[in-house]
Design a protein around this motif. Sequence first.
Motif, PDB file in Angstrom:
ATOM      1  N   GLN A  19      69.714  50.241  17.496  1.00  0.00           N
ATOM      2  CA  GLN A  19      70.128  51.643  17.478  1.00  0.00           C
ATOM      3  C   GLN A  19      68.899  52.549  17.567  1.00  0.00           C
ATOM      4  OE1 GLN A  19      72.504  52.290  13.980  1.00  0.00           O
ATOM      5  NE2 GLN A  19      74.220  50.949  14.690  1.00  0.00           N
ATOM      6  N   LEU A  20      67.829  52.155  16.846  1.00  0.00           N
ATOM      7  CA  LEU A  20      66.624  52.986  16.865  1.00  0.00           C
ATOM      8  C   LEU A  20      66.051  53.033  18.282  1.00  0.00           C
ATOM      9  CD1 LEU A  20      64.445  54.623  15.390  1.00  0.00           C
ATOM     10  CD2 LEU A  20      63.288  52.424  14.887  1.00  0.00           C
ATOM     11  N   GLU A  36      67.759  52.730  20.985  1.00  0.00           N
ATOM     12  CA  GLU A  36      68.688  53.490  21.836  1.00  0.00           C
ATOM     13  C   GLU A  36      68.493  55.000  21.593  1.00  0.00           C
ATOM     14  OE1 GLU A  36      73.484  53.912  22.705  1.00  0.00           O
ATOM     15  OE2 GLU A  36      72.732  52.513  21.179  1.00  0.00           O
ATOM     16  N   GLN A  37      68.401  55.435  20.322  1.00  0.00           N
ATOM     17  CA  GLN A  37      68.256  56.853  20.009  1.00  0.00           C
ATOM     18  C   GLN A  37      66.860  57.357  20.399  1.00  0.00           C
ATOM     19  OE1 GLN A  37      70.651  58.939  18.969  1.00  0.00           O
ATOM     20  NE2 GLN A  37      72.153  57.231  18.910  1.00  0.00           N
ATOM     21  N   SER A  38      65.885  56.492  20.354  1.00  0.00           N
ATOM     22  CA  SER A  38      64.526  56.938  20.686  1.00  0.00           C
ATOM     23  C   SER A  38      64.413  57.308  22.165  1.00  0.00           C
ATOM     24  CB  SER A  38      63.507  55.814  20.364  1.00  0.00           C
ATOM     25  OG  SER A  38      63.488  55.571  18.982  1.00  0.00           O
ATOM     26  N   THR A  65      66.491  59.264  23.717  1.00  0.00           N
ATOM     27  CA  THR A  65      66.997  60.608  23.924  1.00  0.00           C
ATOM     28  C   THR A  65      66.477  61.586  22.873  1.00  0.00           C
ATOM     29  OG1 THR A  65      68.953  60.049  22.626  1.00  0.00           O
ATOM     30  CG2 THR A  65      69.111  59.787  25.022  1.00  0.00           C
ATOM     31  N   LEU A  66      66.057  61.038  21.720  1.00  0.00           N
ATOM     32  CA  LEU A  66      65.631  61.893  20.630  1.00  0.00           C
ATOM     33  C   LEU A  66      64.167  61.670  20.356  1.00  0.00           C
ATOM     34  CD1 LEU A  66      68.683  61.422  18.193  1.00  0.00           C
ATOM     35  CD2 LEU A  66      68.297  63.307  19.791  1.00  0.00           C
ATOM     36  N   HIS A 111      63.342  63.649  14.849  1.00  0.00           N
ATOM     37  CA  HIS A 111      64.780  63.948  14.769  1.00  0.00           C
ATOM     38  C   HIS A 111      65.335  63.268  13.531  1.00  0.00           C
ATOM     39  CE1 HIS A 111      69.059  63.998  15.852  1.00  0.00           C
ATOM     40  NE2 HIS A 111      68.731  65.064  16.661  1.00  0.00           N
ATOM     41  N   ARG A 144      68.074  61.885  13.005  1.00  0.00           N
ATOM     42  CA  ARG A 144      68.728  60.562  13.249  1.00  0.00           C
ATOM     43  C   ARG A 144      67.693  59.470  13.363  1.00  0.00           C
ATOM     44  NH1 ARG A 144      72.845  57.490  12.122  1.00  0.00           N
ATOM     45  NH2 ARG A 144      73.363  56.009  13.787  1.00  0.00           N
ATOM     46  N   ILE A 145      66.603  59.785  14.007  1.00  0.00           N
ATOM     47  CA  ILE A 145      65.537  58.789  14.140  1.00  0.00           C
ATOM     48  C   ILE A 145      64.968  58.483  12.783  1.00  0.00           C
ATOM     49  CG2 ILE A 145      63.257  58.293  15.127  1.00  0.00           C
ATOM     50  CD1 ILE A 145      65.549  58.237  17.157  1.00  0.00           C
TER      51      ILE A 145
END
Length: 760
Positions: free
Chosen positions: A347-348, A350-352, A354-355, A359, A361-362
């Motif tokens: 997940q990290l 995947e989010q990294s 776009t973010l 952030h 979420r990160i």
Amino acid sequence: MRLAFWRAGKDKAVVERAISKPKAEARIVEAAPKVEAEPASVAPKQAPVESGDIDLHALGAALARKRGWIIVPTVLALVASVAAVNLVTPRYKSESRILIDGRENVFLRPSSDRSTEERQSLDPEAVTSQVQLVLSRDLAREIIKKNKLAERPEFDPVLQGISPLKSLAALIGIGRDPFSMTPEERVLDAYYERLQAYAVDKSRVIVVEFQSADPDLAARVANSIADGYLVLQQNARQDQARSASQWLSGEIENLRKKVSDAEAKVEDFRSKSSLFVGTNNTTLSNQQMGEVNTQLNNARSMKADAETRARLIKEMLQSGKPIEASEVVNSELMRRLSEQRVTLRAQLAEQSSTLLGNHPRIKELKAQLGDLDNQIRDEAAKISRSLESDARIASGRVDGLTASLEQLKKQATSTNGQDVQLRALEREAKAQRDLLETYLGKYREASTRESIDTAPAEGRIISRAIVSNTPAYPKKLPIVLIATIATLLLSSGVVVTGELLRQTAPRAVAVFTQAPVRQEPVVEPVVEPVVQPMAEPMPDPVVEDLAPLQPEMTADADVTEFAEIEHLADSLRAAGPAAKKVTVLGTAAGEAITLSTLTLARHLARDARVVVVDLAASSPTIAAVSVDASAPGLAELMQGEASFAQIITRDKLSRLHLVMAGRPGFDRSLLQSPRVTLAIDALLRAYDHVLVDAGSASDLPAELLTAHARAVVVPDASMAADARTLMCEQLKAVGFSEVTMLSRPVQPSNAVETPRVVAA
């Protein structure tokens, strides 16, 4: 170098010089008396003595003349032998043969011998022993009883009557008196007289021969002896098996009790000592010690393994490396945490994309991921602590097992002495048990042999006796021929012996008696010798035996010779050490030289130690007067076959010692050895006078005869005066210190006078 003398004409010089030696090197001593010949009347010559050849013509004439003394005894012997062989009761002989082959049934052999088919062959001593078994008295009594020989007059002299000749022989002790013997002894003597058993050479066959006046009885007894011999062997084997089984039976009963007692002692001692046996025949204490030792090794292994794993996990945690230990990887919680960590990282990532990193979420995902890492490390620490706990538990188990093992060792140490005693009791019980089993096997074999009716014998009959129709005794024709020929030869021998004695009697008398008186040219010394009166002769059995053979002798014929020799002996005594070695040689016959030497030596031996050494060996007189005619001589001494003590013999008629040249047929080249000179020197150190009989000295070394020696010459009666003078000069030239020449030698016909002179 050699001294040689050759005979020449009667009135010519007879000696030629054989040795070329300068006169300057020879010491010449003029001591020989001057002699001159005086003519005298010559009497008829003595008849020559007969030779030693046998007159065969005279023997044949004697046999023909006395043929009656030969024919009559021969005919009487023929008639007597014919009558004797016809009067003797004939005996018939039968024989049976037994082969000793050591037969035995293979099924009856002992167990140790069943693997070998062929038994060891019998030696000659064993076969001879079996012959003695055939001749045993026990077997003889059985045969006599079986065939009723005691009831037959042939085997009991009392039943058939004793002849007067046998009674007379028993009376004077030549034979045994039958009446003084028991009936059994008489029958046994007759039985053994007719029985003959022997082993055939280079075989194992025994021949049994029996003789009897009844041919049927002879064959029957011979077969009975063979059968009885086999039965005797079979009975001996059965008796042996029976006695063995009886002895084994008693021993087995005793061994059974001993085995039972030994095993009871083993079990009783084991129960008292708590030495019980577990699996694999080991005691319980040893078995427990082994099990505790095994557990201790396992606990130590577990402790070491847990400590190693815990140490590895700690090192991974401290270094921050991923924990890859099997305990951590295989944990269920660790697998779930690892899966969550993998999901958060995905997940990290995947989010990294776009973010940005700040952030929320990160940051949240990173915070969750860090929390999962802490949980994983805490779980690994817990696993490490659990492994350390397991290691401590294993260490405690190791300590406990070590204490138990030490306790068991102490207990085993205390029971070792009892264990040794237990093993000794077990060995004793096992030995008794093994011996019992061996005796049981032998008892079964002996019982089996005893129960068999016909045990195998050592031999078997290969030829049975049959009835003979030809008498074996007496052999009429050989006995008659032997008796007749023996009587013929004996009577002929008596006649021939008488004739030979008649032929040799004159020659025997001629040796010891004087020949007919004859006058020859007498050669006397210019200076008259002083003749000393002779004392009365000592009694001597030899002289007394020869006295009847002595005829009347003329005083002038004998006194001249012996008086001259006696005068020479006196001069040699007066010379002392200068006359220690005297060589006697000359041109006369060898017999005359030897007799002159013996006469001179016997005169000297009256009051001195004298030895005569025979180097000529030309006369048998030396051996005849010696106490040992077959004694060895110088030849045997040179070959090392005899010693000085063996070659020196004594004179029969005086104190004189003798040394012969050698036994008949010796090699005369041995007398040329330098060792002969050493032997003469040894005799010179032991005796006062050494007289050397050199004969004609034809083949003897000059140094042997001339070294420190005086010469006595025995010339031929026919030698002229100038020849004698020349001989003396030549002998002085070759090295003799002094030369003395006899006027005449001692003749064989005057030999009987020698003992009379010596005894004076």
